[in-house]
Enzyme design. Structure first.
Site, PDB file in Angstrom:
ATOM      1  N   SER A  60       0.809  -1.080  -0.017  1.00 53.75           N
ATOM      2  CA  SER A  60       0.026  -0.030   0.063  1.00 53.75           C
ATOM      3  C   SER A  60       0.753   1.351  -0.050  1.00 53.75           C
ATOM      4  O   SER A  60       2.142   1.302   0.377  1.00 53.75           O
ATOM      5  CB  SER A  60      -0.755   0.075   1.065  1.00 53.75           C
ATOM      6  N   GLN A  61       0.291   2.350  -0.326  1.00 54.03           N
ATOM      7  CA  GLN A  61       0.703   3.733  -0.398  1.00 54.03           C
ATOM      8  C   GLN A  61       1.193   4.043   0.901  1.00 54.03           C
ATOM      9  O   GLN A  61       0.301   3.812   1.842  1.00 54.03           O
ATOM     10  CB  GLN A  61      -0.199   4.606  -1.002  1.00 54.03           C
TER      11      GLN A  61
END
Length: 213
Positions: A60-61
């Protein structure tokens, strides 16, 4: 730019984007994200973006990881269930902020690789489980925090049941294509929901998620 300096710059970006919890920001600064991505993506590890890790999954970011972790409002004595181990990056962030993390992954290869990374970093308060994250881990409940790194049509009832009173769950809720990141707090018999914004996650596969496509 070396990885340590790049992470310091990443922390500055996250602070400008509204991440205020200094414990979360310090965890982002410390955890070597480049070790949780494929070698060919290591030069992108301190960018604020999601990256592929194989098996149709992503890491994930960093902003989303930080926002989800901040929303959990963890205390050092808390027990956390992490649904969707993936690369293990979220696990490493959580492990420094609470007493114990139990993490579930449906892809054995991802779980095994994440376990090796966590071991090599000397983190010893994590338990790895291969299984259906939409069902949670009732034998180990209840949890002070649950973080779900995959999208579901709604919060899976087994996970809600496994929240302790006062516990918090962060989960992306919506369709396969778009979701709203949702914070759910259990207060006695009530569930209080807070919308944290638009996100896009891979689907949670299972009886309380989506069918495999």
């Amino acid at each position: 730019m070396d990885q340590s300096r790049a992470r310091r710059e990443l922390v500055k970006k996250l602070r400008r984007k509204g991440i205020w919890d200094e414990n979360v920001l310090e965890a982002i600064r410390i955890v070597p994200r480049h070790l949780f991505v494929p070698p060919e993506s290591a030069h992108l590890a301190s960018m604020d973006e999601a990256l592929p890790i194989g098996f149709k999954q992503t890491i994930s970011q960093p902003y989303v990881v930080a926002m989800m972790t901040q929303a959990l409002a963890l205390a050092q004595g808390d027990r956390v269930l992490d649904v969707g181990t993936g690369s293990g990056y979220q696990v490493a962030i959580l492990a420094g902020l609470c007493a114990e993390v139990l993490t579930m992954e449906v892809v054995p290869e991802l779980s095994s690789a994440a376990r090796a990374r966590i071991r090599d970093l000397g983190i010893d308060n994590v338990r790895f489980v291969i299984g259906d994250g939409s069902l949670g881990l009732s034998d180990y409940a209840r949890f002070d925090g649950i973080v779900v790194a995959a999208a579901a049509p709604d919060a899976p009832p087994p996970l809600l049941d496994q929240l302790a009173d006062g516990g918090r769950m962060v989960i992306p809720i919506g369709s396969r294509r778009e979701q709203r990141l949702t914070l759910i707090k259990k207060v006695e018999s009530s569930l209080v929901r807070t919308d944290l914004g638009a996100v896009r996650f891979v689907p949670l596969i299972g009886p309380y998620g989506f069918a495999e496509s």
